[in-house]
Write an enzyme that holds these catalytic residues in place. Structure first.
Site, PDB file in Angstrom:
ATOM      1  N   LYS A  66     -32.236  18.075   2.425  1.00 61.89           N
ATOM      2  CA  LYS A  66     -33.321  17.308   1.183  1.00 61.89           C
ATOM      3  C   LYS A  66     -32.922  16.590   1.198  1.00 61.89           C
ATOM      4  O   LYS A  66     -34.095  15.475   0.411  1.00 61.89           O
ATOM      5  CB  LYS A  66     -33.480  17.790  -0.059  1.00 61.89           C
ATOM      6  CG  LYS A  66     -34.209  19.783   0.377  1.00 61.89           C
ATOM      7  CD  LYS A  66     -34.213  20.932  -0.879  1.00 61.89           C
ATOM      8  CE  LYS A  66     -35.531  21.781  -0.960  1.00 61.89           C
ATOM      9  NZ  LYS A  66     -35.714  21.922  -2.468  1.00 61.89           N
TER      10      LYS A  66
ATOM     11  N   ASP B 295     -42.289  21.080  -5.278  1.00 64.57           N
ATOM     12  CA  ASP B 295     -42.327  22.010  -6.643  1.00 64.57           C
ATOM     13  C   ASP B 295     -41.988  21.906  -7.714  1.00 64.57           C
ATOM     14  O   ASP B 295     -42.787  22.564  -8.488  1.00 64.57           O
ATOM     15  CB  ASP B 295     -40.259  21.909  -6.629  1.00 64.57           C
ATOM     16  CG  ASP B 295     -39.603  22.457  -5.344  1.00 64.57           C
ATOM     17  OD1 ASP B 295     -40.581  22.997  -4.354  1.00 64.57           O
ATOM     18  OD2 ASP B 295     -38.195  22.394  -4.768  1.00 64.57           O
TER      19      ASP B 295
END
Ligand code: NAP
Length: 287
Positions: A70, A106
């Site tokens: 990420k 998210d």
């Protein structure tokens, strides 16, 4: 479906656990939307080479990025959204004509999960348990876009809690308090409305069967959101249901962040029911 040079490709790279649920949701979405798209999973070690390959393939439209890539993808992208910069990681890459745009879904996905559950965040006192990457993404989204009354972060490593709180104070105007999970949990639960569980406690294979919150501290007025999605009904959520609380499972966050990915890659509204059914099935099958 017939695979041609025009078939849209989307994929996930990263930890194998993430692989099984994302393909289920996205392939179901492509089928339901009648798109000639396919979503695959790749084990990748050379992130830069992977992204260069994506740049060279116009039909490679989107990439989900999970742990451990990420942060590693960020220097290799052409653009990173302001939210992903603040959060410090990217979980979505979109190929816009050879330009790779990194974003993070998210936080926005969680805001949608709360909206879908008809839980108001504005003016609420929000308590986060944990100070890791997922809490950072959700805390930023809530602090910048949901106008809560205040946010409190409780963690077990004071330096990490302090860093997140200082960053949020710099970038948002919401009051931010901090504390220690071991010492401040009881008092903080009594003074907050929405509890967001962002540690792995209760997760399959990691403190499974445990809850970070003793059941007797939960009140019916609390809204409990547990980011853990495996198992679906965590010990914390079970206790919360017993205590009469409203609950939001971690699978709702997973679903809504994938919905945003679908919309970003295709510019189409997501077939939400098909994605939810596919996620339910995959979770029920223990994928
Ligand atoms: P992370 O960056 O590793 O952060 C984990 C946090 O939990 C850290 O603050 C860590 O504290 C704390 N922690 C770990 N074990 C603990 C324990 N036994 N007691 C108390 N605190 C503990 O992980 P993450 O990416 O934020 O993920 C956290 C959870 O959210 C995981 O269960 C993950 O599966 C879930 N998640 C769900 C979604 C979704 O879509 N639903 C998305 C992302 C993540 P230290 O800093 O002291 O280690």
């Amino acid at each position: 479906m017939t695979i041609t040079a025009e078939t849209g490709l989307c994929a996930v790279i990263g930890h194998p656990v993430g692989h099984s649920l994302s393909p289920a949701m996205h392939n179901a979405a492509f089928r339901a939307a009648g798109l000639n798209f396919v979503y695959l999973a790749f084990d990748v070690t050379d992130v830069a080479a992977c992204l260069n390959g994506m740049r060279a393939l116009p039909s490679f439209r989107g990439l989900s990025v999970t742990i451990p890539h990420k942060m590693a993808v960020m220097p290799h992208l052409d653009e990173v959204t302001p939210m992903a910069r603040l959060v410090g990681c990217v979980n979505t890459v979109t190929n816009q004509g050879g330009r790779l745009i990194g974003s993070v879904t998210d936080g926005a996905g969680t805001l949608r999960a709360f909206a879908a559950a008809e839980v108001q965040l504005q003016g609420q006192r929000i308590l986060f348990l944990g100070a890791g990457g997922a809490v950072r993404a959700v805390a930023y989204a809530m602090a910048l876009h949901a106008a809560p009354h205040c946010i409190t972060i409780l963690g077990r490593t004071p330096g990490k809690v302090r860093t997140l709180a200082e960053d949020l104070r710099r970038d948002a105007s919401v009051p931010i308090a901090t504390g220690c999970l071991a010492d401040d949990l009881t008092g903080s639960l009594a003074s907050h409305d929405i509890i967001i569980q962002g540690t792995p406690v209760g997760m399959h294979g990691h403190d499974e069967g445990s809850s970070p919150v003793p059941g007797n501290l939960l009140r019916p007025e609390h809204v409990i959101f547990d980011m853990v999605y495996r198992p679906r009904l965590t010990p914390l959520l079970k206790n919360a249901v017993r205590a009469g609380c409203r609950t939001i499972p971690g699978s709702d966050m997973l679903l809504h962040q994938a919905i945003i990915q679908f919309e970003t890659w295709t510019d189409l509204p997501a077939p939400v029911d098909a994605m939810r059914d596919a996620l339910d099935l995959a979770l029920n099958q223990g994928l």
